[in-house]
Design an enzyme around this catalytic site. Structure first.
Site, PDB file in Angstrom:
ATOM      1  N   THR A 255      -8.413   9.740   0.710  1.00 51.46           N
ATOM      2  CA  THR A 255      -8.711  10.390  -0.559  1.00 51.46           C
ATOM      3  C   THR A 255      -7.541  10.325  -1.531  1.00 51.46           C
ATOM      4  O   THR A 255      -7.712  10.633  -2.696  1.00 51.46           O
ATOM      5  CB  THR A 255      -9.090  11.863  -0.341  1.00 51.46           C
ATOM      6  OG1 THR A 255      -8.067  12.505   0.411  1.00 51.46           O
ATOM      7  CG2 THR A 255     -10.387  11.951   0.429  1.00 51.46           C
TER       8      THR A 255
ATOM      9  N   LYS B 219       3.911  -7.074   3.881  1.00 53.45           N
ATOM     10  CA  LYS B 219       3.662  -5.660   3.626  1.00 53.45           C
ATOM     11  C   LYS B 219       3.442  -4.983   4.965  1.00 53.45           C
ATOM     12  O   LYS B 219       2.936  -5.577   5.917  1.00 53.45           O
ATOM     13  CB  LYS B 219       2.462  -5.448   2.698  1.00 53.45           C
ATOM     14  CG  LYS B 219       1.094  -5.785   3.252  1.00 53.45           C
ATOM     15  CD  LYS B 219       0.410  -4.765   4.138  1.00 53.45           C
ATOM     16  CE  LYS B 219       0.393  -3.407   3.499  1.00 53.45           C
ATOM     17  NZ  LYS B 219      -0.209  -2.398   4.463  1.00 53.45           N
TER      18      LYS B 219
ATOM     19  N   GLU C 230       6.121   4.707   7.454  1.00 53.87           N
ATOM     20  CA  GLU C 230       5.639   5.839   6.662  1.00 53.87           C
ATOM     21  C   GLU C 230       6.367   7.127   7.030  1.00 53.87           C
ATOM     22  O   GLU C 230       6.346   7.559   8.180  1.00 53.87           O
ATOM     23  CB  GLU C 230       4.130   6.002   6.854  1.00 53.87           C
ATOM     24  CG  GLU C 230       3.344   4.894   6.173  1.00 53.87           C
ATOM     25  CD  GLU C 230       1.860   4.965   6.439  1.00 53.87           C
ATOM     26  OE1 GLU C 230       1.111   4.346   5.676  1.00 53.87           O
ATOM     27  OE2 GLU C 230       1.446   5.628   7.414  1.00 53.87           O
TER      28      GLU C 230
ATOM     29  N   THR D  13       0.869  -1.184   0.000  1.00 51.58           N
ATOM     30  CA  THR D  13       0.000   0.000   0.000  1.00 51.58           C
ATOM     31  C   THR D  13       0.905   1.233   0.000  1.00 51.58           C
ATOM     32  O   THR D  13       1.370   1.655  -1.038  1.00 51.58           O
ATOM     33  CB  THR D  13      -0.958  -0.005   1.204  1.00 51.58           C
ATOM     34  OG1 THR D  13      -0.216  -0.240   2.415  1.00 51.58           O
ATOM     35  CG2 THR D  13      -2.008  -1.099   1.046  1.00 51.58           C
TER      36      THR D  13
ATOM     37  N   THR E 149      -0.447  -6.578  12.771  1.00 46.00           N
ATOM     38  CA  THR E 149       0.219  -5.317  12.496  1.00 46.00           C
ATOM     39  C   THR E 149       0.719  -5.262  11.077  1.00 46.00           C
ATOM     40  O   THR E 149       1.498  -4.397  10.757  1.00 46.00           O
ATOM     41  CB  THR E 149       1.401  -5.017  13.451  1.00 46.00           C
ATOM     42  OG1 THR E 149       2.299  -6.102  13.476  1.00 46.00           O
ATOM     43  CG2 THR E 149       0.912  -4.739  14.846  1.00 46.00           C
TER      44      THR E 149
ATOM     45  N   ASN F 276      -0.696  10.375   6.131  1.00 46.55           N
ATOM     46  CA  ASN F 276      -1.918   9.904   6.775  1.00 46.55           C
ATOM     47  C   ASN F 276      -2.996  10.966   6.880  1.00 46.55           C
ATOM     48  O   ASN F 276      -4.137  10.662   7.228  1.00 46.55           O
ATOM     49  CB  ASN F 276      -1.584   9.331   8.166  1.00 46.55           C
ATOM     50  CG  ASN F 276      -0.919   7.972   8.061  1.00 46.55           C
ATOM     51  OD1 ASN F 276      -1.591   6.986   7.834  1.00 46.55           O
ATOM     52  ND2 ASN F 276       0.394   7.957   8.171  1.00 46.55           N
TER      53      ASN F 276
END
Length: 418
Positions: free
Chosen positions: A418, A197, A291, A171, A208, A413
């Site tokens: 969107t 992932k 991230e 992702t 997780t 995040n």
């Protein structure tokens, strides 16, 4: 602690498709994005013993619940997974979508639906575009070819298709997480493959993330389940990125016995160690790919009264927002480290604690020491940072992995849906 020093196994190419009798591939179904692999299919040409470990989040995604049901008999022959949509918290349509994924994969591969395990990852609360996913599964099954074709793939074809499967479960990941290794035994060679992932919504409370492991070792489902539980405990459950435990996360492990080797004695011990090291390597890649991360953190706690105390402290420090931001700012703020240990609910004596940043000691007996800010800065300016705590309360130890907390994490995040 798990170690690769003098290990009897070696790392090889092939990812999740490396073990005998396994094939994997990925396709583009345009679930959320165009020109992105987003449907993965992993297949064993014989029924496999199967095990799974799942998220402890009370809110569980529809495919996860179906997979738990299908794993009840300890058997499986395929895994189908998608990215771009979590298929979570959408009611009956979510249950139907998960069931359709299993049924279509089973139909295309000539299996029973209950022998297909299902996983999804992506946005929560959005209905699955079932038609697109079905097309992706059908295409993936066609890419696998007939059963005869699947067994006739070249080594390079296996590697390339397995890589597509690894891409299809990503992702916000920026790193592909796939490995394989092999263990020579008296009666043959055992192979282990896997993909994972994970980048955000990562916190040590299994699940997780998503992880899929395959092996051609000959094992029982009970052996596989216990080995997976032990391996997850020292790997994926010791990773934290942001403190969020997801609704979808699972690790699945299939063993089809195609090597003909049942590891026993020293070989069983070596295989157990190989699986644990393998899972730790995947887990560390998840932490490294957090991230927005700019730093990879390793927190090692030694001298604890118990393993649980060591684990609590290591995870608490690794998960502390203040520690993570200090690492991002390259600030040797050791007080935040000791503070995070203090609220971990572990038993220890703060007055005995020594703290190191890399090889620079910044605290002793629970108090700061004179240290070179320049040397500490040099340690913290590196991509990989090791934090060590010596408790002097016992012999237990534990290691946790994580990353720093950056402005980019908020950016990613802030508009994920969107």
């Amino acid at each position: 602690m798990c170690s690769e020093k003098n290990s009897p196994w070696k790392w090889i190419d092939g990812g999740v498709g490396a073990p005998q009798g396994f094939r994997a591939t990925g396709t583009m179904a345009e679930i959320k994005y165009k020109d992105k692999y987003d449907v993965a299919l992993i297949y064993s040409h014989v029924p496999a013993q199967a095990a799974g470990v799942f998220t402890r989040n009370k809110v569980k995604a529809h495919p996860l619940l179906l997979t738990q049901k299908h794993l009840a008999n300890g058997l499986a022959q395929a895994i189908v997974a998608n990215s771009g949509n979590a298929n979570a918290c959408v009611g009956e349509p979510g249950d139907r979508a998960a069931e359709v994924m299993a049924k279509i994969a089973a139909s295309e591969l000539g299996l029973k639906a209950e022998d297909v395990l299902v996983a999804s990852t992506g946005v929560i609360g959005v209905e699955m575009p079932v038609e697109q996913v079905v097309q992706g599964i059908t295409k993936a099954a066609q890419d696998l070819g007939s059963k005869k074709d699947r067994q006739g793939w070249t080594a390079q074809e296996k590697i390339e298709h397995a890589h597509q499967a690894a891409l299809a479960i990503m992702t916000t990941d920026t790193l592909v997480k796939e490995f394989a290794c092999e263990l020579p035994c008296r009666n043959g060679v055992i192979h282990l493959g896997g993909i994972a992932k994970g980048s955000g919504m990562i916190h040590p409370n299994m699940g997780t993330m998503l992880g899929f492991l395959t092996t051609d070792a000959k094992l029982s489902a009970a052996q596989l389940q216990e080995l997976l539980r032990q391996s997850v405990d020292v790997s994926f459950n010791m990773v934290t990125v942001d403190g969020d435990t997801s609704t979808n996360d699972m690790v699945l492990f299939l063993a089809n016995g195609e090597s003909g080797v049942t590891p026993e004695g020293e070989e069983w011990a070596a295989f157990q160690e190989m699986v644990k090291v393998f899972c730790i390597r995947l887990a560390k890649e998840i932490a490294r790919d957090g991230e927005g991360a700019t730093k990879f953190l390793e927190v090692q706690v030694t001298g604890a009264k118990s393993s649980e105390d060591a684990r609590r402290i290591a995870k608490s420090i690794c998960g502390s927002s203040l520690v993570k931001t200090a690492m991002f700012g390259e600030d040797a703020n050791w007080g935040r480290i000791l503070c995070a240990a203090g609220y971990s609910e572990a038993k220890f004596d703060p007055a005995k604690v020594s703290i190191y940043l890399g090889n620079v000691q910044v605290a002793k007996n629970g108090k700061g020491v004179n240290f070179s800010e320049e040397e500490a800065k040099a340690v913290l300016s590196q991509k990989d940072i090791k934090i060590s705590l010596l408790l002097e309360d016992g012999e237990a130890e534990a290691t946790a992995w994580g990353c720093d907390l950056t402005h980019e994490y908020v950016t990613i995040n802030g508009d994920y849906r969107t």
